[in-house]
Design a protein around this motif. Structure first.
Motif, PDB file in Angstrom:
ATOM      1  N   PHE A 173      -5.562  -2.960  -1.385  1.00 50.10           N
ATOM      2  CA  PHE A 173      -4.647  -2.890  -2.537  1.00 50.10           C
ATOM      3  C   PHE A 173      -5.076  -1.768  -3.486  1.00 50.10           C
ATOM      4  CE2 PHE A 173      -4.083  -4.253  -7.019  1.00 50.10           C
ATOM      5  CZ  PHE A 173      -2.705  -4.204  -7.097  1.00 50.10           C
ATOM      6  N   PHE A 174      -6.375  -1.698  -3.788  1.00 44.04           N
ATOM      7  CA  PHE A 174      -6.845  -0.697  -4.742  1.00 44.04           C
ATOM      8  C   PHE A 174      -6.891   0.704  -4.138  1.00 44.04           C
ATOM      9  CE2 PHE A 174      -8.374  -4.386  -7.164  1.00 44.04           C
ATOM     10  CZ  PHE A 174      -7.909  -4.011  -8.415  1.00 44.04           C
ATOM     11  N   ILE A 175      -7.111   0.797  -2.833  1.00 43.36           N
ATOM     12  CA  ILE A 175      -7.066   2.112  -2.186  1.00 43.36           C
ATOM     13  C   ILE A 175      -5.661   2.697  -2.317  1.00 43.36           C
ATOM     14  CG2 ILE A 175      -7.191   3.329   0.020  1.00 43.36           C
ATOM     15  CD1 ILE A 175      -9.431   1.353   0.813  1.00 43.36           C
ATOM     16  N   LYS A 176      -4.663   1.869  -2.025  1.00 42.01           N
ATOM     17  CA  LYS A 176      -3.276   2.328  -2.121  1.00 42.01           C
ATOM     18  C   LYS A 176      -2.895   2.608  -3.571  1.00 42.01           C
ATOM     19  CE  LYS A 176      -1.758  -0.114   2.031  1.00 42.01           C
ATOM     20  NZ  LYS A 176      -0.895  -1.193   2.581  1.00 42.01           N
ATOM     21  N   LEU A 177      -3.331   1.748  -4.482  1.00 41.78           N
ATOM     22  CA  LEU A 177      -3.010   1.947  -5.897  1.00 41.78           C
ATOM     23  C   LEU A 177      -3.694   3.197  -6.424  1.00 41.78           C
ATOM     24  CD1 LEU A 177      -1.492   0.745  -8.282  1.00 41.78           C
ATOM     25  CD2 LEU A 177      -3.522  -0.594  -8.843  1.00 41.78           C
ATOM     26  N   ARG A 178      -4.936   3.435  -6.001  1.00 44.63           N
ATOM     27  CA  ARG A 178      -5.657   4.644  -6.430  1.00 44.63           C
ATOM     28  C   ARG A 178      -4.896   5.895  -5.982  1.00 44.63           C
ATOM     29  NH1 ARG A 178     -10.224   7.091  -4.040  1.00 44.63           N
ATOM     30  NH2 ARG A 178      -8.989   6.813  -2.142  1.00 44.63           N
ATOM     31  N   ASN A 179      -4.392   5.875  -4.743  1.00 43.21           N
ATOM     32  CA  ASN A 179      -3.637   7.023  -4.242  1.00 43.21           C
ATOM     33  C   ASN A 179      -2.376   7.257  -5.060  1.00 43.21           C
ATOM     34  OD1 ASN A 179      -5.536   7.345  -2.234  1.00 43.21           O
ATOM     35  ND2 ASN A 179      -4.368   6.208  -0.707  1.00 43.21           N
ATOM     36  N   LEU A 215       4.943   1.825 -10.126  1.00 40.79           N
ATOM     37  CA  LEU A 215       3.663   1.160  -9.902  1.00 40.79           C
ATOM     38  C   LEU A 215       3.823  -0.356  -9.973  1.00 40.79           C
ATOM     39  CD1 LEU A 215       1.187   3.397 -11.940  1.00 40.79           C
ATOM     40  CD2 LEU A 215       1.399   3.250  -9.463  1.00 40.79           C
ATOM     41  N   LYS A 216       4.612  -0.834 -10.937  1.00 36.91           N
ATOM     42  CA  LYS A 216       4.846  -2.274 -11.060  1.00 36.91           C
ATOM     43  C   LYS A 216       5.574  -2.802  -9.828  1.00 36.91           C
ATOM     44  CE  LYS A 216       5.775  -4.211 -14.960  1.00 36.91           C
ATOM     45  NZ  LYS A 216       6.452  -4.615 -16.218  1.00 36.91           N
ATOM     46  N   ASP A 217       6.546  -2.024  -9.333  1.00 40.92           N
ATOM     47  CA  ASP A 217       7.262  -2.427  -8.123  1.00 40.92           C
ATOM     48  C   ASP A 217       6.302  -2.519  -6.941  1.00 40.92           C
ATOM     49  OD1 ASP A 217       9.644  -2.563  -9.458  1.00 40.92           O
ATOM     50  OD2 ASP A 217      10.340  -0.570  -8.840  1.00 40.92           O
ATOM     51  N   PHE A 218       5.389  -1.529  -6.849  1.00 42.35           N
ATOM     52  CA  PHE A 218       4.417  -1.538  -5.752  1.00 42.35           C
ATOM     53  C   PHE A 218       3.524  -2.774  -5.822  1.00 42.35           C
ATOM     54  CE2 PHE A 218      -0.109  -0.744  -4.924  1.00 42.35           C
ATOM     55  CZ  PHE A 218      -0.075  -0.649  -3.524  1.00 42.35           C
ATOM     56  N   ILE A 219       3.023  -3.088  -7.018  1.00 48.34           N
ATOM     57  CA  ILE A 219       2.139  -4.245  -7.190  1.00 48.34           C
ATOM     58  C   ILE A 219       2.848  -5.533  -6.809  1.00 48.34           C
ATOM     59  CG2 ILE A 219       0.872  -5.622  -8.892  1.00 48.34           C
ATOM     60  CD1 ILE A 219       0.424  -2.943 -10.430  1.00 48.34           C
ATOM     61  N   GLU A 220       4.064  -5.716  -7.297  1.00 53.44           N
ATOM     62  CA  GLU A 220       4.815  -6.940  -7.002  1.00 53.44           C
ATOM     63  C   GLU A 220       5.133  -7.045  -5.525  1.00 53.44           C
ATOM     64  OE1 GLU A 220       8.103  -6.500  -9.612  1.00 53.44           O
ATOM     65  OE2 GLU A 220       6.962  -7.015 -11.429  1.00 53.44           O
ATOM     66  N   LYS A 221       5.498  -5.908  -4.918  1.00 51.26           N
ATOM     67  CA  LYS A 221       5.840  -5.905  -3.495  1.00 51.26           C
ATOM     68  C   LYS A 221       4.607  -6.199  -2.641  1.00 51.26           C
ATOM     69  CE  LYS A 221       7.077  -1.930  -1.873  1.00 51.26           C
ATOM     70  NZ  LYS A 221       7.891  -0.730  -1.599  1.00 51.26           N
ATOM     71  N   TYR A 222       3.458  -5.632  -3.013  1.00 49.54           N
ATOM     72  CA  TYR A 222       2.235  -5.850  -2.260  1.00 49.54           C
ATOM     73  C   TYR A 222       1.842  -7.324  -2.299  1.00 49.54           C
ATOM     74  CZ  TYR A 222      -2.414  -4.917  -0.379  1.00 49.54           C
ATOM     75  OH  TYR A 222      -3.537  -4.916   0.419  1.00 49.54           O
ATOM     76  N   ARG A 223       1.920  -7.930  -3.485  1.00 53.34           N
ATOM     77  CA  ARG A 223       1.559  -9.345  -3.617  1.00 53.34           C
ATOM     78  C   ARG A 223       2.486 -10.232  -2.801  1.00 53.34           C
ATOM     79  NH1 ARG A 223       0.783  -9.461 -10.186  1.00 53.34           N
ATOM     80  NH2 ARG A 223      -1.398  -8.775 -10.277  1.00 53.34           N
ATOM     81  N   THR A 224       3.764  -9.910  -2.806  1.00 58.78           N
ATOM     82  CA  THR A 224       4.740 -10.746  -2.103  1.00 58.78           C
ATOM     83  C   THR A 224       4.528 -10.711  -0.599  1.00 58.78           C
ATOM     84  OG1 THR A 224       6.363 -10.374  -3.860  1.00 58.78           O
ATOM     85  CG2 THR A 224       7.208 -11.165  -1.764  1.00 58.78           C
ATOM     86  N   ASN A 225       4.023  -9.603  -0.082  1.00 54.54           N
ATOM     87  CA  ASN A 225       3.925  -9.428   1.365  1.00 54.54           C
ATOM     88  C   ASN A 225       2.590  -9.847   1.969  1.00 54.54           C
ATOM     89  OD1 ASN A 225       6.447  -8.010   2.582  1.00 54.54           O
ATOM     90  ND2 ASN A 225       6.128  -6.971   0.642  1.00 54.54           N
ATOM     91  N   ILE A 226       1.657 -10.329   1.149  1.00 56.68           N
ATOM     92  CA  ILE A 226       0.397 -10.778   1.732  1.00 56.68           C
ATOM     93  C   ILE A 226       0.463 -12.276   2.018  1.00 56.68           C
ATOM     94  CG2 ILE A 226      -0.939  -8.977   0.609  1.00 56.68           C
ATOM     95  CD1 ILE A 226      -1.860 -10.966  -1.445  1.00 56.68           C
TER      96      ILE A 226
END
Length: 364
Positions: free
Chosen positions: A103-109, A183-194
């Motif tokens: 999650f943080f690797i992708k967010l850092r990028n 960024l908020k969309d990415f965070i919400e989408k990442y959480r939903t898909n795990i």
């Protein structure tokens, strides 16, 4: 295990310094780029921790090699494994810890070339940030022993008790830039898909409840007390679950699978049924590429399949394909009808691998 002077000790000390600096920056209220700095330095801390372990166990072999067997050289230096590769080569992290790191690797990028100027992002990922730090120290102790524990060097960050009003929050949301919204969309989408069990794990995201201690306690007691879940009585666990039910904020999944989502063929049919009937698969592929709706063959090979425009499309991991919102077919139809786009437009842009800002075409 106390290390003697050498490459392993140097890497380990550098790793610990990065972790301590990340916390120091994060806990400074007026420090600029707090969230970006914390993430960047913790990625460095994790990378150097695993490299220190490799250096100790397998020697200086944690470097990329060319097909001829020689080390890959960049700027006159051997190219070492980055964190993503280190995680794979190490192979001993739990799924929850790996998911947190990925999650943080992708967010850092994503934030590498952006400035996060809003507190919302920091608040959204506080739990993940805390887990990133806890997991780091746990792995540090597991690999090199409690002598290198850093928890005594850390202080619990002081928090203001007065929360902002709903009006203040809403007003601040109106000022969010497009990049922060992405960024908020990415965070919400990442959480939903795990996976649910990974999301609920403390190794992915620490869930804290701050409750004032009002019972009669010794004056020598610590002001903050962390309680081990395994040591709680059944009654206390039930009470805890009641509290978490009130504050849990993850979107709950329902039995309805992919409601309102369209396969590519349906999108094409919908366009043809309402326009001249000449829109085909290649036309659709061109639009997907030039408007960056989803990764296509024209993009870089290792682009994350979840890198979609969530307004129009999402990746279906279970079936390894993409599904589209009705808004996507409506977007195509509207722009065809208004004459804003045509086959020459999307084919020429696709042939030259030119990306087009979709916002220009979203204006009604």
């Amino acid at each position: 295990m106390l290390l003697r002077k050498g490459k392993t000790k140097s890497l380990l000390e550098s790793s610990i310094d990065c972790a301590l600096l990340s916390v120091e920056l994060y806990n400074k209220p007026r420090a600029p780029f707090r969230v970006e700095s914390f993430i960047t330095h913790m990625i460095m801390a994790w990378t150097r921790l695993l490299q220190a372990n490799f250096n100790l166990t397998i020697g200086e072999t944690y470097f990329y090699k060319e097909p001829n067997g020689r080390y890959k050289i960049i700027d006159a230096e051997k190219k070492a494994w980055e964190l993503k590769t280190c995680i794979i080569k190490y192979g001993k992290l739990t799924d929850s810890v790996k998911t947190n790191l990925e999650f943080f690797i992708k967010l850092r990028n994503k934030i590498e070339h952006r400035t996060i100027s809003k507190d919302e992002i920091g608040l959204m990922i506080f739990g993940e940030c805390q887990s990133l730090l806890y997991n780091f120290e746990n792995e540090l102790i597991r690999l090199f022993g409690s002598e290198y524990a850093i928890n005594e060097s850390l202080a619990y960050s002081l928090q203001f008790s007065r929360l902002r009003s709903a009006k203040q929050i809403n007003a601040n949301k109106q000022l969010l830039s497009t990049e922060v919204k992405e960024l908020k969309d990415f965070i919400e989408k990442y959480r939903t898909n795990i996976k649910e069990e990974v999301f609920n794990s403390q190794e992915f995201s620490i869930k804290l409840i701050q409750v004032p201690k009002i019972a009669n306690t010794s004056r020598n007691d610590l002001a903050i007390e962390f309680v081990n879940w395994n040591s709680l009585s059944e009654e206390d666990r039930i009470n805890y679950e009641k509290i978490t039910t009130l504050i849990k904020d993850k979107v709950q999944k329902t039995e309805v699978i992919n409601p309102g989502k369209l396969k590519p063929g349906i999108v094409i049919k919908h366009v043809n049924d309402n326009f001249h009937g000449t829109f085909n698969k290649f036309d659709h592929k061109c639009l997907l590429y030039i408007f960056s709706i989803r990764p296509t063959s024209g993009d870089i090979d290792d682009l994350d399949p979840f890198e979609t425009n969530a307004k129009y499309c999402h990746y279906d991991e279970a079936h390894n394909d993409y599904l589209f919102q009705e808004s996507w077919s409506n977007f195509i139809l509207n722009n065809l009808t208004l004459g804003r786009i045509n086959r020459d437009f999307w084919k020429s842009n696709y042939d030259t691998r030119k990306k087009v800002n979709i916002e220009t075409f979203e204006v009604q």
